[in-house]
Design a protein around this motif. Structure first.
Motif, PDB file in Angstrom:
ATOM      1  N   THR A 172       4.308  -7.763  85.985  1.00  0.00           N
ATOM      2  CA  THR A 172       5.465  -8.062  85.940  1.00  0.00           C
ATOM      3  C   THR A 172       7.173  -8.140  86.960  1.00  0.00           C
ATOM      4  O   THR A 172       6.604  -8.538  87.704  1.00  0.00           O
ATOM      5  CB  THR A 172       5.347  -6.328  85.288  1.00  0.00           C
ATOM      6  OG1 THR A 172       5.885  -5.146  86.220  1.00  0.00           O
ATOM      7  CG2 THR A 172       5.066  -6.176  84.223  1.00  0.00           C
ATOM      8  N   ALA A 216      15.330  -5.794  77.876  1.00  0.00           N
ATOM      9  CA  ALA A 216      15.855  -4.079  78.014  1.00  0.00           C
ATOM     10  C   ALA A 216      15.008  -2.803  78.461  1.00  0.00           C
ATOM     11  O   ALA A 216      16.040  -2.334  79.517  1.00  0.00           O
ATOM     12  CB  ALA A 216      16.000  -3.823  76.349  1.00  0.00           C
ATOM     13  N   ASP A 217      14.042  -2.891  78.419  1.00  0.00           N
ATOM     14  CA  ASP A 217      13.334  -1.923  79.057  1.00  0.00           C
ATOM     15  C   ASP A 217      13.438  -2.137  81.160  1.00  0.00           C
ATOM     16  O   ASP A 217      13.145  -1.034  81.457  1.00  0.00           O
ATOM     17  CB  ASP A 217      12.485  -1.083  79.294  1.00  0.00           C
ATOM     18  CG  ASP A 217      11.214  -2.468  78.991  1.00  0.00           C
ATOM     19  OD1 ASP A 217      11.886  -3.787  79.270  1.00  0.00           O
ATOM     20  OD2 ASP A 217       9.897  -2.611  78.450  1.00  0.00           O
ATOM     21  N   GLU A 218      13.643  -3.381  81.900  1.00  0.00           N
ATOM     22  CA  GLU A 218      13.930  -4.000  82.784  1.00  0.00           C
ATOM     23  C   GLU A 218      15.218  -3.427  83.420  1.00  0.00           C
ATOM     24  O   GLU A 218      15.286  -3.116  84.751  1.00  0.00           O
ATOM     25  CB  GLU A 218      13.395  -4.570  82.911  1.00  0.00           C
ATOM     26  CG  GLU A 218      11.309  -4.504  82.892  1.00  0.00           C
ATOM     27  CD  GLU A 218      10.497  -3.589  83.447  1.00  0.00           C
ATOM     28  OE1 GLU A 218      11.365  -3.790  84.615  1.00  0.00           O
ATOM     29  OE2 GLU A 218       9.833  -4.261  83.170  1.00  0.00           O
ATOM     30  N   TRP A 261      16.035  -0.413  85.773  1.00  0.00           N
ATOM     31  CA  TRP A 261      14.754  -0.437  87.541  1.00  0.00           C
ATOM     32  C   TRP A 261      15.767  -1.740  87.789  1.00  0.00           C
ATOM     33  O   TRP A 261      15.354  -1.325  89.242  1.00  0.00           O
ATOM     34  CB  TRP A 261      14.021  -0.632  86.520  1.00  0.00           C
ATOM     35  CG  TRP A 261      12.471  -0.756  88.096  1.00  0.00           C
ATOM     36  CD1 TRP A 261      12.256   0.077  88.522  1.00  0.00           C
ATOM     37  CD2 TRP A 261      12.223  -1.705  88.852  1.00  0.00           C
ATOM     38  NE1 TRP A 261      10.853  -0.280  89.692  1.00  0.00           N
ATOM     39  CE2 TRP A 261      11.391  -1.782  89.715  1.00  0.00           C
ATOM     40  CE3 TRP A 261      12.395  -3.556  88.682  1.00  0.00           C
ATOM     41  CZ2 TRP A 261      11.518  -2.616  90.807  1.00  0.00           C
ATOM     42  CZ3 TRP A 261      12.013  -4.491  89.558  1.00  0.00           C
ATOM     43  CH2 TRP A 261      11.329  -3.823  90.310  1.00  0.00           C
TER      44      TRP A 261
END
Length: 267
Positions: A195, A247-249, A252
């Motif tokens: 990732t 979207a979930d990164e 971060w």
């Protein structure tokens, strides 16, 4: 100096930057492997050339021409001149693509190719000639006694590497993939998944048995590319990358760049 991210920098997937990154990766991978390969083996940079027909080519400086008048007879026996409307003539030449790759050759066997290393490009992952060429080359290598190493550091586009996608689905999320297919073991793939939060892998590059693998530290090569390419001068980390983040990164990445002092509100 390494980039701000622990692994691949998603900002370098930008279409205008990637050709330069791609070229440097090919060159520095060959340079890195060469001392480990000699004297029996040699890392050679090859290049394939193909043409992609233009999808959209619109220019402001189009050439405007006028057709010659077309004469037609009239009912009274005279002639009337029918003139065609003036067209815009747009010349949209096909775009030649030069795509480098790496071959590891065995000098003891007359320069026979032992391993092919491919770094995927946007053209490889887009429906059309580039993808077709990539798939034909992949099939050709898989049908031979040559090892195949494929490195995909692009999140956007069609899935292209040789290992079947359903086998990787249980391991999601991942954004980047390296696939190694060894000659003589085509049903077995060595896969490295990463990732954007993770360091790029150290890859075992196969040679001719019984010679041991050589190790490619992909992260070290990428850091060299980032430094020598001076990409920090070309990227505005205050903005979002051109290729949208998962979207979930997003959160971060924002926090990480603040920690690196590249966005306001650094902690």
């Amino acid at each position: 100096m390494p980039g701000p991210f622990p692994g691949m920098d998603p900002y370098l997937e930008r279409p205008d930057l990637w050709p330069d990154v791609h070229q440097r990766l090919i060159t520095y991978i060959a340079d890195t492997l060469q001392p480990q390969l000699r004297p029996r083996y040699h890392a050679r940079i090859g290049e394939r050339l193909y043409v992609i027909p233009p999808q959209r080519s619109v220019y402001q400086d189009v050439t405007v021409t006028q057709r010659q008048p077309v004469s037609i007879p009239t009912t009274s026996g005279g002639t009337a001149v029918l003139v065609a409307d003036t067209p815009l003539v747009i010349i949209a030449p096909a775009e030649p693509i030069r795509e480098p790759f790496i071959e590891l050759i065995d000098l003891a066997q007359g320069g026979q190719v032992v391993t092919v290393i491919e770094i995927l490009s946007p053209a490889n992952k887009t429906a059309g000639e580039g993808h077709d060429v990539c798939q034909r080359k992949q099939a050709e290598v898989l049908a031979s006694d040559t090892h195949l190493v494929e490195v995909d550091l692009l999140r956007q586009g069609m899935y292209t590497v040789a290992v079947p996608l359903p086998y990787l689905t249980p391991f999601r999320p991942w954004h980047y993939v390296v696939s190694v297919s060894r000659a003589g073991h085509r049903g077995r793939f060595e896969v490295y998944l990463r990732t954007i939060r993770q360091r790029l892998p150290r890859i075992a590059i196969p040679l001719r048995p019984p010679d041991p693998d050589v190790v490619l530290d992909l992260q070290a090569v990428f850091d060299r590319c980032y430094d020598h390419g001076a990409y920090a001068d070309l990227i505005d980390y205050r903005a979002n990358p051109d290729i949208a983040l998962p979207a979930d990164e997003v959160g971060w990445v924002d926090e990480y760049l603040r920690q690196q002092g590249l966005r306001e509100g650094a902690v």
